[in-house]
Design a protein around this motif. Sequence first.
Motif, PDB file in Angstrom:
ATOM      1  N   GLY A  12     -17.461 -32.483  12.727  1.00 15.52           N
ATOM      2  CA  GLY A  12     -18.688 -31.707  12.608  1.00 15.52           C
ATOM      3  C   GLY A  12     -19.905 -32.530  12.981  1.00 15.52           C
ATOM      4  O   GLY A  12     -20.817 -32.044  13.658  1.00 15.52           O
ATOM      5  N   TYR A  13     -19.925 -33.782  12.544  1.00 15.80           N
ATOM      6  CA  TYR A  13     -21.045 -34.667  12.902  1.00 15.80           C
ATOM      7  C   TYR A  13     -21.096 -34.897  14.409  1.00 15.80           C
ATOM      8  O   TYR A  13     -22.174 -34.899  15.016  1.00 15.80           O
ATOM      9  CB  TYR A  13     -20.895 -35.999  12.175  1.00 15.80           C
ATOM     10  N   SER A  50     -29.154 -24.004   6.468  1.00 21.45           N
ATOM     11  CA  SER A  50     -27.767 -23.523   6.521  1.00 21.45           C
ATOM     12  C   SER A  50     -26.966 -23.940   5.292  1.00 21.45           C
ATOM     13  O   SER A  50     -25.878 -23.420   5.061  1.00 21.45           O
ATOM     14  CB  SER A  50     -27.074 -24.039   7.788  1.00 21.45           C
ATOM     15  N   TRP A  51     -27.501 -24.858   4.486  1.00 24.48           N
ATOM     16  CA  TRP A  51     -26.815 -25.258   3.250  1.00 24.48           C
ATOM     17  C   TRP A  51     -26.676 -24.073   2.293  1.00 24.48           C
ATOM     18  O   TRP A  51     -25.821 -24.077   1.404  1.00 24.48           O
ATOM     19  CB  TRP A  51     -27.599 -26.369   2.553  1.00 24.48           C
ATOM     20  N   ALA A 307     -20.803 -24.912  13.996  1.00 22.28           N
ATOM     21  CA  ALA A 307     -19.578 -25.658  14.305  1.00 22.28           C
ATOM     22  C   ALA A 307     -19.748 -27.144  14.041  1.00 22.28           C
ATOM     23  O   ALA A 307     -18.785 -27.897  14.154  1.00 22.28           O
ATOM     24  CB  ALA A 307     -19.178 -25.446  15.771  1.00 22.28           C
ATOM     25  N   GLY A 308     -20.979 -27.556  13.701  1.00 24.46           N
ATOM     26  CA  GLY A 308     -21.238 -28.968  13.461  1.00 24.46           C
ATOM     27  C   GLY A 308     -21.756 -29.258  12.072  1.00 24.46           C
ATOM     28  O   GLY A 308     -21.030 -29.752  11.211  1.00 24.46           O
ATOM     29  N   ILE A 313     -21.158 -30.644   6.178  1.00 26.49           N
ATOM     30  CA  ILE A 313     -21.638 -30.654   4.793  1.00 26.49           C
ATOM     31  C   ILE A 313     -20.599 -30.057   3.858  1.00 26.49           C
ATOM     32  O   ILE A 313     -20.332 -30.597   2.774  1.00 26.49           O
ATOM     33  CB  ILE A 313     -22.970 -29.884   4.694  1.00 26.49           C
ATOM     34  N   TRP A 314     -20.004 -28.956   4.245  1.00 26.67           N
ATOM     35  CA  TRP A 314     -18.986 -28.310   3.411  1.00 26.67           C
ATOM     36  C   TRP A 314     -17.823 -29.254   3.129  1.00 26.67           C
ATOM     37  O   TRP A 314     -17.360 -29.370   1.989  1.00 26.67           O
ATOM     38  CB  TRP A 314     -18.490 -27.040   4.110  1.00 26.67           C
ATOM     39  N   ALA A 315     -17.353 -29.949   4.167  1.00 24.34           N
ATOM     40  CA  ALA A 315     -16.222 -30.862   3.992  1.00 24.34           C
ATOM     41  C   ALA A 315     -16.596 -32.058   3.127  1.00 24.34           C
ATOM     42  O   ALA A 315     -15.809 -32.494   2.271  1.00 24.34           O
ATOM     43  CB  ALA A 315     -15.720 -31.335   5.355  1.00 24.34           C
ATOM     44  N   MET A 316     -17.802 -32.594   3.302  1.00 24.85           N
ATOM     45  CA  MET A 316     -18.204 -33.755   2.507  1.00 24.85           C
ATOM     46  C   MET A 316     -18.404 -33.397   1.034  1.00 24.85           C
ATOM     47  O   MET A 316     -18.113 -34.208   0.147  1.00 24.85           O
ATOM     48  CB  MET A 316     -19.483 -34.363   3.091  1.00 24.85           C
ATOM     49  N   VAL A 317     -18.878 -32.190   0.768  1.00 19.42           N
ATOM     50  CA  VAL A 317     -19.015 -31.742  -0.622  1.00 19.42           C
ATOM     51  C   VAL A 317     -17.652 -31.698  -1.297  1.00 19.42           C
ATOM     52  O   VAL A 317     -17.477 -32.172  -2.432  1.00 19.42           O
ATOM     53  CB  VAL A 317     -19.695 -30.358  -0.670  1.00 19.42           C
TER      54      VAL A 317
END
Length: 384
Positions: A12-13, A50-51, A307-308, A313-317
């Motif tokens: 994503g990054y 988008s958060w 897509a980025g 953010i979702w995955a890191m949370v």
Amino acid sequence: MRAGLWLVAVLGYVVQTKTLSHVYNVSYETQQQRPTQQDVLYLLFVHLSSWILVAPLTQLCSRVKDRLEGRSGSWAFSAVAVGAELLGADNDGRSRPNRTLASHFRQLVQITTLSLLLVIAGYTFFVALGLSPAVDVAIMHGTSMFEIVSLLLVVMGLAPGKKLGRSFAFMLIVLTGIFIVSYTKGTCDLLAGKLSVNEATGELDDPFLFDRLKGALTCGLGALTIGPFFVLWNKWSAASPNESTTSIRPFLTHAERSCISNIEISQLGIANLLIVGPMLFLASAGRPFAQNSTLSSSAFMLLSVFAGHLPMIWAMVHLSDRVSLQFTSTCFVGFIVFTALADCIFDSAHVVVTRWEVIGYLLISVAGLLLGRHHLAKAYSRDA
């Protein structure tokens, strides 16, 4: 599952960084200027707001997973627990404190503080992307975040005290690899034709030298706010392992903490919108909302956000919740390696890699894998 979340965060990054760099290049390829403050605030507003979608996205994934496994929705019972926790009800026989005006004000201050830290880090990142190539920004950005987060987690006592020497050794190897890559990058750019040698002085002639330096300094300093964000999030979030009876959220189960922490991330999205929105309005006062039509209307903006940035953010949370903040910090190492790999794949005609640069990336990759495995082992031993 953990490896999948790690890859989603890192990829994503890469998608976010490469697409934004492309948008900048297309928007300003025929203009002798750099992104304006309005442009940067526009990008910041779109990405940070988008958060808000993190909690709905988690609920959607949970419902799909439960339906595939033939179970009732776990978020259905969590929603009841969240409502009871926020209202101070006693739905399970456990005593919960009533939410007073002071506790609401405290939570507002916490969310505002976290949002300001995010705004600083995001603003400097988008400014740097308009000044330097994507790989240069990724190296400085990832290194700065990795160093400050790893340091503060240990200093603040949030990292397990076992085998810190091994973690330190792996971190030194990672930083050594980053140093080798950074030191040899000038040679690679020279061989690729991005730089030239001044015949009169024999020195490298880089017309964008000061832009690169300004971008690296801005991005590196701004990314340091991610360290305090990680520490404060661990202290204030519902995902924090805080079992004190004086806490705003005492004695929550893991499912309840996970549910509330995702909602808190969406609350941060709302706070980001309220902070950056007025700044964008003031910056665009007296001018069209989108001064650069190419920048604002590019389809790559949607790709960068959905897509980025949002998947990252979702995955890191969820990585922070399911494993540990230390393991999540290894994503910053992955940012560096995978952005460079994407640059070699999609821009191979303008990329030249020397032997020492390959050695540097190998050191970063191997040490990063060993460090991630080490943090996973500590997380397993803690849960046991």
